[in-house]
Design a protein around this motif. Structure first.
Motif, PDB file in Angstrom:
ATOM      1  N   SER A 181     -29.682  29.964 -16.940  1.00 17.04           N
ATOM      2  CA  SER A 181     -28.303  30.393 -17.215  1.00 17.04           C
ATOM      3  C   SER A 181     -27.304  29.934 -16.151  1.00 17.04           C
ATOM      4  N   ILE A 182     -27.775  29.412 -15.012  1.00 12.81           N
ATOM      5  CA  ILE A 182     -26.878  28.962 -13.934  1.00 12.81           C
ATOM      6  C   ILE A 182     -26.017  27.810 -14.429  1.00 12.81           C
ATOM      7  N   ASP A 193     -30.340  20.981 -18.928  1.00 15.93           N
ATOM      8  CA  ASP A 193     -29.642  22.155 -18.378  1.00 15.93           C
ATOM      9  C   ASP A 193     -29.201  21.873 -16.943  1.00 15.93           C
ATOM     10  N   TRP A 194     -30.101  21.278 -16.161  1.00 13.75           N
ATOM     11  CA  TRP A 194     -29.808  20.978 -14.751  1.00 13.75           C
ATOM     12  C   TRP A 194     -28.609  20.034 -14.640  1.00 13.75           C
ATOM     13  N   SER A 195     -28.546  19.048 -15.497  1.00 18.45           N
ATOM     14  CA  SER A 195     -27.474  18.047 -15.434  1.00 18.45           C
ATOM     15  C   SER A 195     -26.103  18.636 -15.763  1.00 18.45           C
ATOM     16  N   LYS A 251     -24.012  38.672 -10.879  1.00 17.96           N
ATOM     17  CA  LYS A 251     -23.382  37.563 -10.176  1.00 17.96           C
ATOM     18  C   LYS A 251     -23.340  37.832  -8.679  1.00 17.96           C
ATOM     19  N   VAL A 252     -23.790  36.870  -7.897  1.00 20.28           N
ATOM     20  CA  VAL A 252     -23.673  36.968  -6.451  1.00 20.28           C
ATOM     21  C   VAL A 252     -22.238  36.616  -6.124  1.00 20.28           C
ATOM     22  N   LYS A 253     -21.518  37.533  -5.518  1.00 20.95           N
ATOM     23  CA  LYS A 253     -20.094  37.336  -5.261  1.00 20.95           C
ATOM     24  C   LYS A 253     -19.859  36.828  -3.853  1.00 20.95           C
ATOM     25  N   ALA A 312     -35.286  35.356  -6.042  1.00 20.79           N
ATOM     26  CA  ALA A 312     -35.294  35.086  -7.477  1.00 20.79           C
ATOM     27  C   ALA A 312     -33.995  35.635  -8.048  1.00 20.79           C
ATOM     28  N   ILE A 313     -33.236  34.779  -8.689  1.00 15.98           N
ATOM     29  CA  ILE A 313     -31.934  35.159  -9.234  1.00 15.98           C
ATOM     30  C   ILE A 313     -32.070  35.202 -10.746  1.00 15.98           C
ATOM     31  N   ASN A 314     -31.758  36.334 -11.342  1.00 12.67           N
ATOM     32  CA  ASN A 314     -31.899  36.512 -12.785  1.00 12.67           C
ATOM     33  C   ASN A 314     -30.570  36.849 -13.436  1.00 12.67           C
ATOM     34  N   ASN A 315     -30.386  36.368 -14.659  1.00 15.53           N
ATOM     35  CA  ASN A 315     -29.236  36.748 -15.487  1.00 15.53           C
ATOM     36  C   ASN A 315     -27.893  36.493 -14.825  1.00 15.53           C
ATOM     37  N   VAL A 316     -27.739  35.368 -14.179  1.00 14.49           N
ATOM     38  CA  VAL A 316     -26.459  35.024 -13.566  1.00 14.49           C
ATOM     39  C   VAL A 316     -26.008  33.663 -14.061  1.00 14.49           C
ATOM     40  N   LYS A 317     -24.691  33.448 -13.962  1.00 16.86           N
ATOM     41  CA  LYS A 317     -24.125  32.160 -14.358  1.00 16.86           C
ATOM     42  C   LYS A 317     -23.669  31.350 -13.164  1.00 16.86           C
TER      43      LYS A 317
END
Length: 88
Positions: free
Chosen positions: A51-52, A77-79, A8-10, A25-30
């Motif tokens: 997963s975002i 997913d986007w919506s 997670k980018v905090k 590229a952002i991986n495995n984050v919500k």
């Protein structure tokens, strides 16, 4: 310059220290927190995983070169993503 973030980018992470990032590229984050990429003036391309679920307020504020957003999920997913406020 390119980079990949895992986790997670905090909000406390200041990526403005990397104003010349061009590709992220952002991986495995919500979620992407408030001001996460603020003032990354060279940022052109962002790759998001399916997963975002949340993009915080002004996450890409001041990213004047921002051109492309790539999302690996579906339109459905986007919506479902909760978007914060943004400059625009």
């Amino acid at each position: 310059m390119s980079t990949t973030f895992c986790g997670k980018v905090k909000e406390k992470v200041s990526l403005s220290a990397f104003p010349y990032l061009k590709n992220v590229a952002i991986n495995n984050v919500k979620s992407i927190d408030v001001n996460a990429f603020k003032d990354c003036i060279a940022l052109e391309n962002v790759y998001l995983p399916s997963s975002i679920t949340t993009i915080g307020n002004y996450a890409f504020s001041g990213c004047t070169a921002f051109t492309n957003l790539y999302f690996e999920g579906t339109i459905e997913d986007w919506s479902k993503i909760e978007f914060g406020q943004y400059d625009g």
